[in-house]
Design an enzyme around this catalytic site. Structure first.
Site, PDB file in Angstrom:
ATOM      1  N   GLN A   1     -30.332  95.239-110.848  1.00 55.55           N
ATOM      2  CA  GLN A   1     -29.221  94.775-110.004  1.00 55.55           C
ATOM      3  C   GLN A   1     -27.914  94.655-110.790  1.00 55.55           C
ATOM      4  O   GLN A   1     -26.851  94.481-110.197  1.00 55.55           O
ATOM      5  CB  GLN A   1     -29.556  93.423-109.375  1.00 55.55           C
ATOM      6  CG  GLN A   1     -30.630  93.500-108.299  1.00 55.55           C
ATOM      7  CD  GLN A   1     -30.808  92.154-107.641  1.00 55.55           C
ATOM      8  OE1 GLN A   1     -31.506  91.286-108.166  1.00 55.55           O
ATOM      9  NE2 GLN A   1     -30.152  91.961-106.509  1.00 55.55           N
TER      10      GLN A   1
ATOM     11  N   CYS B   1     -30.277  88.825-100.516  1.00 52.85           N
ATOM     12  CA  CYS B   1     -30.365  89.579-101.762  1.00 52.85           C
ATOM     13  C   CYS B   1     -28.947  89.820-102.246  1.00 52.85           C
ATOM     14  O   CYS B   1     -28.075  90.196-101.446  1.00 52.85           O
ATOM     15  CB  CYS B   1     -31.082  90.903-101.518  1.00 52.85           C
ATOM     16  SG  CYS B   1     -31.174  91.935-102.996  1.00 52.85           S
ATOM     17  N   LEU B   2     -28.715  89.601-103.535  1.00 53.14           N
ATOM     18  CA  LEU B   2     -27.353  89.763-104.060  1.00 53.14           C
ATOM     19  C   LEU B   2     -26.862  91.209-103.955  1.00 53.14           C
ATOM     20  O   LEU B   2     -25.661  91.450-103.978  1.00 53.14           O
ATOM     21  CB  LEU B   2     -27.284  89.284-105.517  1.00 53.14           C
ATOM     22  CG  LEU B   2     -27.540  87.780-105.721  1.00 53.14           C
ATOM     23  CD1 LEU B   2     -27.524  87.430-107.194  1.00 53.14           C
ATOM     24  CD2 LEU B   2     -26.527  86.936-104.957  1.00 53.14           C
TER      25      LEU B   2
ATOM     26  N   HIS C   1     -39.993  89.037-104.599  1.00 50.01           N
ATOM     27  CA  HIS C   1     -38.755  89.762-104.284  1.00 50.01           C
ATOM     28  C   HIS C   1     -38.216  90.460-105.542  1.00 50.01           C
ATOM     29  O   HIS C   1     -37.826  91.631-105.491  1.00 50.01           O
ATOM     30  CB  HIS C   1     -37.732  88.764-103.713  1.00 50.01           C
ATOM     31  CG  HIS C   1     -36.399  89.346-103.371  1.00 50.01           C
ATOM     32  ND1 HIS C   1     -35.902  89.364-102.080  1.00 50.01           N
ATOM     33  CD2 HIS C   1     -35.433  89.918-104.136  1.00 50.01           C
ATOM     34  CE1 HIS C   1     -34.703  89.932-102.080  1.00 50.01           C
ATOM     35  NE2 HIS C   1     -34.391  90.273-103.321  1.00 50.01           N
ATOM     36  N   GLU C   2     -38.209  89.746-106.677  1.00 48.22           N
ATOM     37  CA  GLU C   2     -37.626  90.313-107.904  1.00 48.22           C
ATOM     38  C   GLU C   2     -38.496  91.417-108.494  1.00 48.22           C
ATOM     39  O   GLU C   2     -37.980  92.438-108.951  1.00 48.22           O
ATOM     40  CB  GLU C   2     -37.371  89.210-108.939  1.00 48.22           C
ATOM     41  CG  GLU C   2     -36.396  88.125-108.496  1.00 48.22           C
ATOM     42  CD  GLU C   2     -35.112  88.655-107.896  1.00 48.22           C
ATOM     43  OE1 GLU C   2     -34.608  89.705-108.352  1.00 48.22           O
ATOM     44  OE2 GLU C   2     -34.612  88.035-106.940  1.00 48.22           O
TER      45      GLU C   2
ATOM     46  N   HIS D   1     -37.879  94.558-106.789  1.00 51.72           N
ATOM     47  CA  HIS D   1     -36.701  95.250-107.327  1.00 51.72           C
ATOM     48  C   HIS D   1     -37.096  96.102-108.539  1.00 51.72           C
ATOM     49  O   HIS D   1     -36.687  97.254-108.665  1.00 51.72           O
ATOM     50  CB  HIS D   1     -35.652  94.239-107.806  1.00 51.72           C
ATOM     51  CG  HIS D   1     -34.707  93.762-106.746  1.00 51.72           C
ATOM     52  ND1 HIS D   1     -33.889  94.605-106.039  1.00 51.72           N
ATOM     53  CD2 HIS D   1     -34.427  92.508-106.297  1.00 51.72           C
ATOM     54  CE1 HIS D   1     -33.150  93.889-105.191  1.00 51.72           C
ATOM     55  NE2 HIS D   1     -33.461  92.617-105.320  1.00 51.72           N
TER      56      HIS D   1
HETATM   57 NI    NI Z   1     -32.686  90.973-104.308  1.00 53.53          NI
END
Ligand code: NI
Length: 177
Positions: free
Chosen positions: A51, A94-95, A136-137, A140
């Protein structure tokens, strides 16, 4: 420390599996320090290295979003070994998807293995919200994003909205104050 720019969907770095970190050197320690500052500034409860544009298998989680820095978890080369069949629905953001909130089913309990910043590898159990954020991470780091967990119909709807927002110039990270 420095605040790093957050990569937004559909940047390809978010859609490719990350590479193992292996040895923890100064470059990794610097990355973790910068990611920590970036996550708290956002603010967010989790941040994966891809990210911020770095394709390494490393993520940070702090369910207090930085209110309590001692709660920081650094997960290097994480693996989720077990996921409970019992799931829970929860709203996630989510960022990399500014202002997008969706309901996602996640396992209630997971068994995770990861290396910390000191190089200690351990395996432990997490549940509830912390387990959700880790799932979630790690997703990613596997090159997947959270909209992969909803029905194709809903996903296409969200993608269409995002496309419109990109075209309108309304697809940017939240300003950092
Ligand atoms: Ni996220």
């Amino acid at each position: 420390m420095a605040i790093l720019p957050i990569v937004l969907f559909p940047d390809p770095v978010l859609l490719e599996p990350t590479k193992p970190v292996g040895e923890i050197d100064d470059e990794i320690r610097q990355l973790v320090s910068d990611m920590e500052e970036t996550m708290y500034a956002a603010p967010g409860v989790g941040l994966a290295a891809n990210q911020v544009g770095v394709g390494k298998r490393l993520c940070l989680v702090n369910v207090t979003a930085g209110d309590d820095p001692s709660q920081l978890m650094v997960l290097i080369d994480p693996v989720i070994h077990e996921r409970s069949s019992q799931t829970e629905v929860g709203e996630e953001g989510c960022l990399s998807f500014p202002d997008v909130l969706i309901d996602v089913h996640r396992s209630l309990t997971i068994e995770v293995e990861a290396t910390d910043l000191e190089g200690n590898r351990r395996r432990w159990t997490e549940e509830g919200f912390t387990a959700r954020v880790i799932q979630h991470e790690v997703e990613h780091l596997d090159g997947k994003v959270f909209i992969g967990n909803i029905s194709p119909l809903k996903r296409e709807m969200i993608k269409r909205k995002i496309k419109k927002r990109i075209e309108a110039g309304d697809w940017e990270s939240a300003p950092v104050s």
